[in-house]
Design a protein around this motif. Sequence first.
Motif, PDB file in Angstrom:
ATOM      1  N   TYR A   1       1.814  -2.112   3.669  1.00  0.00           N
ATOM      2  CA  TYR A   1       2.126  -0.799   4.527  1.00  0.00           C
ATOM      3  C   TYR A   1       1.439   0.433   4.154  1.00  0.00           C
ATOM      4  CZ  TYR A   1       4.814   2.381   7.011  1.00  0.00           C
ATOM      5  OH  TYR A   1       5.404   3.403   7.781  1.00  0.00           O
TER       6      TYR A   1
ATOM      7  N   SER B   1      11.451  -2.247   7.688  1.00  0.00           N
ATOM      8  CA  SER B   1      10.327  -2.633   7.201  1.00  0.00           C
ATOM      9  C   SER B   1      10.097  -4.102   6.605  1.00  0.00           C
ATOM     10  CB  SER B   1      10.139  -1.846   5.728  1.00  0.00           C
ATOM     11  OG  SER B   1       9.027  -1.961   5.327  1.00  0.00           O
TER      12      SER B   1
ATOM     13  N   GLU C   1       7.264  -6.728   8.281  1.00  0.00           N
ATOM     14  CA  GLU C   1       6.104  -7.135   7.657  1.00  0.00           C
ATOM     15  C   GLU C   1       6.327  -8.457   7.366  1.00  0.00           C
ATOM     16  OE1 GLU C   1       5.144  -6.773   2.625  1.00  0.00           O
ATOM     17  OE2 GLU C   1       5.520  -4.911   3.798  1.00  0.00           O
TER      18      GLU C   1
END
Length: 306
Positions: free
Chosen positions: A249, A216, A220
């Motif tokens: 997200y 993640s 990102e």
Amino acid sequence: MNTGTRTVTVGIDGSRTSLDAADWAAREAERRHLPLRLLQAGIAPTSPVRLPDVDVPAGRIRTALDRAAIQLSYAHPALDIIARSTETPAVPALLEAAAQSETLVLGSRGFTGFAGFLVGSVALEVSARAERPVVLVRAGELPEDERNRPIDGTPPDQAPYLPVVLGLDVDHPADDLIGYAFDAAASRSTALHVLHTWTLPPLRGCAPGVPLPDVSAEREEGKWRVLSATLQPWRHKFPETDVREEVVYGHPGHHLLKASTGAGLLVIGRRAGTGEAGAGHGTGLGRAVHSLIHHATCPVAVVPHT
């Protein structure tokens, strides 16, 4: 841009909703220094009436189109207003008008039980198929709704505008979409909030929609870099526009609906050519766009792009 598109067009059907949309369209035309065209479809055509160049006798006010033109000419005396009607049914007439306009404005039918639109079939189909941007305006939309709450005795019509929100897919950025949002913010002298949402496909052994922390963070960070690079030339083109970038997200519908609660205009994209005639109301809008135009709490601009 083709000079033939240098107008704002609004669909008129005689309802209170369409008059609210017409008033929003008049304000947008003034902001962009463009003429306003009123179009009523599905009735016998009349000679175009240009206002406020001439006074129309009281006996001339017969149709919803006439009434709207007169009301707007009094409310916006400096605005160049052209009103016409056509026998062509609403959807094809509005699609043709959109192709000849910088922006087409349509009203919703009213409020749902939740905050937002109850969008009619004509508005959905036109939004899904138009060649140019279509703005959907809530019933009951007032001029003060697009501005911040006045403070220190500032008149409501002089309060600063609320920001414009742009939903942007950095994997498929489009100049038409980004340019429309920057123009909208610049014409209001307000900030532009650019929001990108992203998700990962579900991984085996993980709960749906929950990314692995290391994956993640890396993804990102990459999204932030791409978003910043995508907007950099637009920041140079519009140096006076305050731009706020955000990467979150999750699914776009949820986050854009949340952002719209503090916005004066929500700008979202639609892939051009995806709406097909006769394929069903709203076909080609996509699930997220369809949800946003039903439930956003501010006017929604649907911008087609390649």
